[in-house]
Design an enzyme around this catalytic site. Structure first.
Site, mmCIF file in Angstrom:
data_model
loop_
_atom_site.group_PDB
_atom_site.id
_atom_site.type_symbol
_atom_site.label_atom_id
_atom_site.label_comp_id
_atom_site.label_asym_id
_atom_site.label_seq_id
_atom_site.Cartn_x
_atom_site.Cartn_y
_atom_site.Cartn_z
ATOM 1 N N MET A 117 4.897 -2.814 3.994
ATOM 2 C CA MET A 117 5.158 -1.379 3.924
ATOM 3 C C MET A 117 3.851 -0.617 4.072
ATOM 4 S SD MET A 117 7.859 -1.159 0.760
ATOM 5 C CE MET A 117 6.922 -2.234 -0.309
ATOM 6 N N ILE A 163 4.812 -7.001 -4.060
ATOM 7 C CA ILE A 163 3.410 -7.420 -4.043
ATOM 8 C C ILE A 163 2.508 -6.211 -3.836
ATOM 9 C CG2 ILE A 163 1.699 -8.867 -2.882
ATOM 10 C CD1 ILE A 163 4.005 -10.707 -2.058
ATOM 11 N N GLY A 187 1.614 1.596 -0.394
ATOM 12 C CA GLY A 187 1.401 0.682 0.722
ATOM 13 C C GLY A 187 1.383 -0.743 0.194
ATOM 14 N N SER A 188 2.258 -1.622 0.639
ATOM 15 C CA SER A 188 2.422 -2.888 -0.049
ATOM 16 C C SER A 188 3.284 -3.858 0.750
ATOM 17 C CB SER A 188 3.034 -2.621 -1.422
ATOM 18 O OG SER A 188 4.034 -1.613 -1.309
ATOM 19 N N ARG A 189 3.918 -4.816 0.041
ATOM 20 C CA ARG A 189 4.659 -5.889 0.705
ATOM 21 C C ARG A 189 5.770 -6.386 -0.226
ATOM 22 N NH1 ARG A 189 2.019 -10.675 3.817
ATOM 23 N NH2 ARG A 189 3.388 -12.451 3.480
#
Length: 219
Positions: free
Chosen positions: A99, A157, A187-189
């Site tokens: 993301m 994450i 902002g990530s996963r």
């Protein structure tokens, strides 16, 4: 469970208030003092306000009618599809979604079922696009079990910019497919761990929409 159906997530209210207050202060000063020096930062701050509102947007989503389809838990881009090993599921398949700061960051349950485990791991804050992020970064995960006994794990994450994972689901909670359960700032996963032998319906580079994009068919 705290997730809201509001168009803007409540988690964003303080950020919007702070940035909007700063804009009003600078814009008011620019008008009263007729100051170009204040007008420029006021304009920049207005862009910040719009960005913050966009980041915390919380649109409605409609899962596909076929209930056998497991849906994406996050908006973003698929960065990995392949085999993996997960401590709660053993050998399995993994689909990873990155993301960016421009994606919706509300996370949604990929299946309907019961939360049977929740786990948290402290860690680093590497770029969430890198494979090492799955092992090294701070993360919070859930294991859900469908009524037919099939189990799926999905892990929020933290990334290079994202430093705050919000997960409101607890063990014993019942979640419906596409239901909001948390978010990650900024902002990530999200990694999704699935039983082996399933055919992926997405490929690396494909864009996903949380609660709507089908990742695999379960059964």
């Amino acid at each position: 469970m705290r997730p809201s159906n509001a168009l803007i997530t409540p988690e964003g209210y303080p950020f919007i208030a702070y940035s909007a207050g700063l804009f009003l202060f600078l814009a008011g000063g620019a008008v009263l003092l007729k100051s170009v020096a204040l007008a420029v930062p006021a304009a920049v701050t207005l862009l910040l306000v719009l960005f913050v509102i966009s980041f915390f947007r919380n649109p409605e989503r409609m899962p596909p009618a076929d209930t056998a389809l497991l849906v994406a838990p996050a908006d973003g881009t698929v960065v990995y599809v392949g085999p993996a090993t997960q401590e709660h599921l053993g050998a399995c398949q993994k689909i990873s979604i990155f993301m960016s700061v421009f994606n919706v960051h509300v996370n949604r349950a990929p299946i309907s079922g019961t939360v049977v485990d929740r786990f948290y791991k402290q860690g680093k804050f590497y770029d969430a696009r890198h494979a090492d992020a799955s092992c090294e970064n701070e993360q919070c995960g859930l294991v859900m079990e469908q009524d037919n006994g099939v189990r799926v794990a999905f892990v929020q994450i933290a990334g290079l910019i994202a430093r705050r994972i919000l997960c409101y689901a607890e063990v014993g909670d019942r979640l419906e497919r596409g239901q909001r359960y948390g978010m990650i700032r900024f902002g990530s996963r999200v990694d999704v761990y699935l039983p082996e032998g399933l055919e992926s319906l997405v490929t690396v580079g494909q864009t996903t929409v949380a609660g709507e994009t089908a990742l695999v068919r379960l059964g």
